[in-house]
Design a protein around this motif. Structure first.
Motif, mmCIF file in Angstrom:
data_model
loop_
_atom_site.group_PDB
_atom_site.id
_atom_site.type_symbol
_atom_site.label_atom_id
_atom_site.label_comp_id
_atom_site.label_asym_id
_atom_site.label_seq_id
_atom_site.Cartn_x
_atom_site.Cartn_y
_atom_site.Cartn_z
ATOM 1 N N PHE A 53 0.804 -1.219 0.000
ATOM 2 C CA PHE A 53 0.000 0.000 0.000
ATOM 3 C C PHE A 53 0.842 1.278 0.000
ATOM 4 O O PHE A 53 0.284 2.374 -0.016
ATOM 5 N N ASN A 54 2.152 1.135 -0.004
ATOM 6 C CA ASN A 54 3.016 2.308 -0.101
ATOM 7 C C ASN A 54 3.225 2.625 -1.582
ATOM 8 O O ASN A 54 3.755 1.800 -2.329
ATOM 9 N N PRO A 55 2.831 3.819 -2.037
ATOM 10 C CA PRO A 55 2.945 4.147 -3.462
ATOM 11 C C PRO A 55 4.386 4.296 -3.937
ATOM 12 O O PRO A 55 4.623 4.333 -5.137
ATOM 13 N N TYR A 56 5.348 4.329 -3.037
ATOM 14 C CA TYR A 56 6.747 4.479 -3.429
ATOM 15 C C TYR A 56 7.430 3.143 -3.684
ATOM 16 O O TYR A 56 8.565 3.117 -4.147
ATOM 17 N N LEU A 57 6.768 2.028 -3.392
ATOM 18 C CA LEU A 57 7.331 0.719 -3.717
ATOM 19 C C LEU A 57 7.296 0.554 -5.227
ATOM 20 O O LEU A 57 6.274 0.828 -5.856
ATOM 21 N N PRO A 58 8.398 0.129 -5.840
ATOM 22 C CA PRO A 58 8.394 -0.052 -7.294
ATOM 23 C C PRO A 58 7.288 -1.010 -7.740
ATOM 24 O O PRO A 58 6.989 -1.999 -7.059
ATOM 25 N N PRO A 59 6.669 -0.718 -8.880
ATOM 26 C CA PRO A 59 5.523 -1.523 -9.337
ATOM 27 C C PRO A 59 5.821 -3.011 -9.508
ATOM 28 O O PRO A 59 4.965 -3.844 -9.216
ATOM 29 N N ASP A 60 7.008 -3.372 -9.951
ATOM 30 C CA ASP A 60 7.293 -4.796 -10.129
ATOM 31 C C ASP A 60 7.308 -5.552 -8.808
ATOM 32 O O ASP A 60 6.839 -6.682 -8.711
ATOM 33 N N ALA A 61 7.816 -4.923 -7.746
ATOM 34 C CA ALA A 61 7.794 -5.554 -6.422
ATOM 35 C C ALA A 61 6.370 -5.607 -5.878
ATOM 36 O O ALA A 61 5.970 -6.593 -5.262
ATOM 37 N N ALA A 62 5.599 -4.551 -6.116
ATOM 38 C CA ALA A 62 4.220 -4.518 -5.626
ATOM 39 C C ALA A 62 3.368 -5.581 -6.306
ATOM 40 O O ALA A 62 2.555 -6.239 -5.656
ATOM 41 N N THR A 63 3.544 -5.776 -7.606
ATOM 42 C CA THR A 63 2.753 -6.792 -8.301
ATOM 43 C C THR A 63 3.157 -8.199 -7.884
ATOM 44 O O THR A 63 2.338 -9.110 -7.935
#
Length: 77
Positions: A53-63
C-alpha cells in the motif's frame, strides 16, 4: 538502503517498527525494496501489506507481493 538493510537484521527490531518503516511516506524505493528482500520480514503479513500500500514501492515488487496478501494467515474468531 544499506542502513535499512542493517536495521532489518537487528534482533531487537519489532514487527511494529518494520511496519512503520514500510508505511512511511515519502520513502525511497531502494529502502522499501530492502524490506521486501528481507527474508525475516518479508513473510509477515502486516509488513507485506504496508509495503504494497506504499505508493513508493516499485511496481514490479508490488505486483509480486500483491497476490501474497490474499494468502494471509487466518486468525480464529
Amino acid at each position: 538502503p544499506s542502513v535499512v538493510r542493517n536495521v532489518l537484521v537487528n534482533p531487537r527490531l519489532t514487527e511494529e517498527l518494520v511496519v512503520r518503516l514500510a508505511a512511511r511516506r515519502p520513502a525511497r524505493p531502494e529502502a522499501l525494496l530492502e524490506g521486501w528482500r528481507s527474508p525475516r520480514w518479508n513473510v509477515r503479513h502486516a509488513v507485506r501489506r504496508a509495503l504494497v500500500f506504499n505508493p513508493y514501492l516499485p511496481p514490479d515488487a508490488a505486483t509480486t507481493a500483491l497476490p501474497l496478501l490474499t494468502a494471509a494467515p487466518r486468525r480464529p474468531a
